[in-house]
Enzyme design. Structure first.
Site, short mmCIF file in Angstrom:
data_model
loop_
_atom_site.label_atom_id
_atom_site.label_comp_id
_atom_site.label_asym_id
_atom_site.label_seq_id
_atom_site.Cartn_x
_atom_site.Cartn_y
_atom_site.Cartn_z
N LYS A 1 0.81 -1.22 0.00
CA LYS A 1 0.00 0.00 0.00
C LYS A 1 0.84 1.27 0.00
CE LYS A 1 -4.13 -2.03 1.95
NZ LYS A 1 -3.72 -3.41 2.27
C1 PLP Z 1 -4.49 -4.39 1.93
C2 PLP Z 1 -3.76 -5.67 1.85
C3 PLP Z 1 -4.21 -6.71 1.04
C4 PLP Z 1 -5.51 -6.64 0.28
O1 PLP Z 1 -5.49 -5.69 -0.76
P1 PLP Z 1 -6.87 -5.19 -1.40
O2 PLP Z 1 -6.49 -4.20 -2.42
O3 PLP Z 1 -7.67 -4.60 -0.28
O4 PLP Z 1 -7.56 -6.39 -1.96
C5 PLP Z 1 -3.44 -7.86 0.94
N1 PLP Z 1 -2.29 -7.99 1.65
C6 PLP Z 1 -1.84 -7.01 2.45
C7 PLP Z 1 -0.59 -7.24 3.21
C8 PLP Z 1 -2.54 -5.82 2.57
O5 PLP Z 1 -2.08 -4.87 3.37
#
Ligand code: PLP
Length: 431
Positions: A107
């Site tokens: 993210k």
């Molecule tokens: C947010 C997150 C996900 C999921 O991603 P989405 O875009 O919400 O489907 C998967 N793995 C980790 C480590 C995350 O932080």
């Protein structure tokens, strides 16, 4: 580029407005009015381009001229100042490591990109924007870090008490400055519901400009399409075709991958790998979409019972179930499966995954039981962010990277809240 609301009851708007608002006035998610495929030569010459060049070319149609080309170039370069390596697992499976950023979560890219866009739109503005965000773990840290020190932007993060890992909690509660963490007595869905309620609260929104930094925000969601292009750059020419297995929660990441596909990226198939939160798995089996409360798992960033971006995925497939089914498979795995996969990756391939990546690996394996492709699973967090689980399974110590080491001894500062009213009073006091 204009954006329209998927509820189709609000006027179209600009990128700037979509970013500042987060959600459309009719509470719908914004969606770009068109997606124009990139020239074939873009893909032919992709190996000769830097990551920043690839990213700039791919995203500019969604953003320029509201952000001028030269500014967008700088934003992209600043956002992407770390690596996205592919690591080979076996002849049919590899992983794309997305955890080399400052908070070691994928993210980071979306958060850093969005923070810089908002900073640009806000540069001459004396009106403060408050970014309100619910996190099941990793969003909070990435957003806090991405927005730290951005002028005119305050960040308020809601996280479920006791439901995020120690390191995740440290990452979102120790920064200070323009970042405040609210520790909610509840689960992630409670946090998300409070955030949604705040956006719909006219009294509140008349007093302050609220926006979201969850993947509902187009500036958080769209830059995730870069990952798929970076994988292709590294693998082009090596395999006949490529599929992606994406550990999914709110389905923003996988949905961005599907935008990359619309831009012309050759992807054979998408695999949404889920933990016990199987709303989409059930939908793909039954054609009936039934959101449900989330259940807690060891891959907690995916503990989502009503994935907000699924509606965008449907839109990308013309709301046609059969078209979607041809492009997407979805599987659910238990915590026991996930631990077994962590151990298998370690013992058989000498690879230390995190629980989310392990779910992605399981999705890849399951797809390969009945299909032929090279599958890249996305490794979305560094294993040390889930240290308790990982060390217990592999029975070895995992070394802490410097990004993690630097927060672990800092002091947590969070304000406990237990209701929407508490959130509202907190926000109003500061408005
Ligand atoms: C947010 C997150 C996900 C999921 O991603 P989405 O875009 O919400 O489907 C998967 N793995 C980790 C480590 C995350 O932080």
């Amino acid at each position: 580029m204009n954006y329209y609301s998927l509820n189709r009851k609000a006027p179209q708007t600009t990128f700037a407005d979509a970013v500042v608002r987060g959600l459309a006035p009719d509470k719908g998610l914004y969606f770009p009015e068109s997606i124009t495929p990139l020239e074939a030569s873009f893909f032919e010459t992709i190996k000769d381009k830097s990551n920043a060049e690839i990213a700039f070319e791919a995203i500019k149609q969604f953003i320029v001229p509201e952000i001028p080309e030269a500014v967008l170039k700088t934003i992209v370069e600043d956002t992407l100042n770390f690596d996205f390596p592919i690591v080979n697992i076996d002849k049919n499976i590899s992983t794309l490591e997305l955890f080399h950023g400052p908070t070691m979560a994928f993210k980071d890219v979306g958060a850093r990109f969005m923070a810089r866009c908002l900073g640009y739109f806000n540069k001459n503005n004396t009106n403060e924007v408050t970014v309100l965000v619910a996190t099941s773990g990793d969003t909070g840290g990435a957003v806090a870090n991405g927005f730290l020190g951005v002028k005119g932007v305050n960040v308020v993060i809601l996280y479920p008490s006791g439901k995020v890992s120690d390191i995740q909690e440290k990452q979102l509660t120790t920064l200070g400055q323009n970042i405040t963490a609210l520790e909610v007595d509840g689960v992630f869905d409670d946090c998300q519901d409070m955030v949604k309620r705040a956006f719909m609260d006219d009294e509140l929104t008349s007093k302050m400009q609220l926006t979201s930094a969850n993947s509902i925000n187009v500036a958080r969601w769209l830059p995730q399409l870069f990952y798929y292009l970076f994988a292709y750059k590294q693998l082009k020419g090596t395999y006949k075709d490529i599929s992606f297995s994406i550990p999914s929660g709110n389905f923003g990441n996988i949905c961005a991958g599907m935008v990359a596909q619309k831009l012309g990226l050759p992807v054979k198939h998408f695999i949404a790998s889920n933990n016990a939160n199987d709303t989409v798995v059930k939908y793909m089996d039954t054609k009936s979409y039934e959101p449900k409360p989330s259940v807690q798992t060891i891959s907690n960033a995916m503990d989502v019972g009503n994935p907000s971006n699924f509606i965008r995925i449907q839109e990308l497939h013309n709301n046609d179930f059969e078209v979607l089914k041809a492009n997407l498979s979805s599987y659910s795995f238990s915590d026991t499966d996930t631990k077994t996969a962590l151990l298998e990756l370690f013992k058989d391939y000498n690879y230390i995954a995190d629980p989310h990546g392990a779910v992605g690996y399981l999705g890849a394996k399951t797809y390969l039981e009945t299909n032929d492709s090279h599958v890249v699973f996305l490794e979305t967090a560094h294993p040390t962010k889930f240290l308790d689980v990982v060390e217990a399974v592999i029975e070895e110590k995992v070394e802490l990277p410097k990004q993690i080491e630097s927060v672990i001894h800092k002091k947590k500062v969070a304000i406990p809240i237990n209701s929407y009213d508490a959130l509202k009073s907190f926000l109003i006091e500061r408005a």
